[in-house]
Design a protein around this motif. Sequence first.
Motif, short mmCIF file in Angstrom:
data_model
loop_
_atom_site.label_atom_id
_atom_site.label_comp_id
_atom_site.label_asym_id
_atom_site.label_seq_id
_atom_site.Cartn_x
_atom_site.Cartn_y
_atom_site.Cartn_z
N PHE A 183 38.49 2.58 84.25
CA PHE A 183 37.76 1.86 85.47
C PHE A 183 38.54 1.64 86.56
CE2 PHE A 183 35.64 -1.46 87.75
CZ PHE A 183 34.59 -0.82 87.95
N ILE A 184 39.79 0.97 86.46
CA ILE A 184 40.53 0.58 87.32
C ILE A 184 41.22 1.60 88.33
CG2 ILE A 184 42.66 -0.59 88.32
CD1 ILE A 184 41.91 -2.58 85.72
N ASP A 185 41.58 2.60 87.74
CA ASP A 185 42.19 3.98 88.36
C ASP A 185 41.24 4.74 89.11
OD1 ASP A 185 44.59 3.22 87.03
OD2 ASP A 185 44.47 4.72 85.53
N LYS A 190 40.67 3.49 94.04
CA LYS A 190 40.04 4.51 95.11
C LYS A 190 39.39 3.71 96.27
CE LYS A 190 40.51 8.36 91.77
NZ LYS A 190 39.89 9.62 91.18
N ASN A 191 39.04 2.54 95.76
CA ASN A 191 38.23 1.93 97.03
C ASN A 191 39.15 1.45 98.04
OD1 ASN A 191 36.30 0.36 98.33
ND2 ASN A 191 35.10 -0.26 96.68
N TYR A 227 30.66 -2.84 97.03
CA TYR A 227 29.58 -2.35 96.03
C TYR A 227 29.37 -1.17 96.23
CZ TYR A 227 29.71 -7.34 94.95
OH TYR A 227 30.20 -8.60 94.54
N LYS A 228 28.56 -0.55 97.25
CA LYS A 228 28.26 0.82 97.32
C LYS A 228 29.31 1.87 97.28
CE LYS A 228 25.74 3.93 100.68
NZ LYS A 228 25.12 4.02 102.09
N GLU A 232 29.54 4.60 94.27
CA GLU A 232 29.95 6.07 94.32
C GLU A 232 30.89 6.63 93.64
OE1 GLU A 232 30.38 6.02 98.79
OE2 GLU A 232 28.26 6.23 99.14
N LEU A 233 32.06 5.72 93.55
CA LEU A 233 33.21 6.34 92.84
C LEU A 233 32.92 6.30 91.43
CD1 LEU A 233 35.70 4.25 94.70
CD2 LEU A 233 35.98 6.74 94.89
#
Length: 272
Positions: A183-185, A190-191, A227-228, A232-233
């Motif tokens: 999840f983190i990767d 990426k955010n 959050y959005k 998306e990611l």
Amino acid sequence: MKTVNIKVLLLLLLIPISIFSQEENKRPKFITVTTGYWNMDYENFDKEKWIATEKEFLDNVTKKNEYVLGASVYLHRFTPDNSEIIFVTAYPSWEAIEKSSLRNEELIKSAWSNEADRKEYFKKRNAYYAHTHSDEIYVPIGNAKPIKLEDAKKELVWLAVKGHFAYPEEGTKEEFLKLNKEFIDNVIMKNDLIKGYYQHGHAWGSDKTEFSRAVAFESMDDLDKSYKKSDELFKAHWNTEEKRKEFRKKMGKYFTPNHGDFIYTSVPELSK
């Protein structure tokens, strides 16, 4: 804001200390969090004068204390108590926590060698705060997204999330670590709206099930937009509803359904 998005975004777990023991020495092993409170009867409060007073202690004591890896201060923005002020200190070991206190005493006497000057300074400093405070000690959990130096110099918005581990009988440490890292990767890292991301598990305090997470943003607007972006990611990596449902089910079993959200603002002038 969709509930399922928040649930996925707020994942974190209390992990035993042994998991971190092999990490690089530069990472703190323990973090103390002191929740203090403003003296609400203090007249003519001036933020810049308060910062100057605290910076005097920071420069003469905290920055010179070799047992303290880092220190920072956070002010209430959206929390249940507007008088809160949070002091966070990072240490390389449990022993360093004890040694740092003695070292502080030495540095204080060195910086204010005259007893009268020393009493005057601390009378001025202590006048800003109420007498009550609380302390907790946490263990940093891996997979952090460290703040870049240029961002650390800014006043940032920090979202602190406090939740609780559910201790599922069918769960394993290995499974959680794998899911958490995935999840983190694929989401947090990426955010680009998330400037910093840190996870902490309970080490010493009132509730051994507690887990916390701190996430940094440049603004409240970026916090909302994140959050959005994270959604998306998340959907890009788990690209079918079936995969998303499976991941949520696996990860969700590690947590109780309740958590609390707190928003603070950092004070970059008072950081080590």
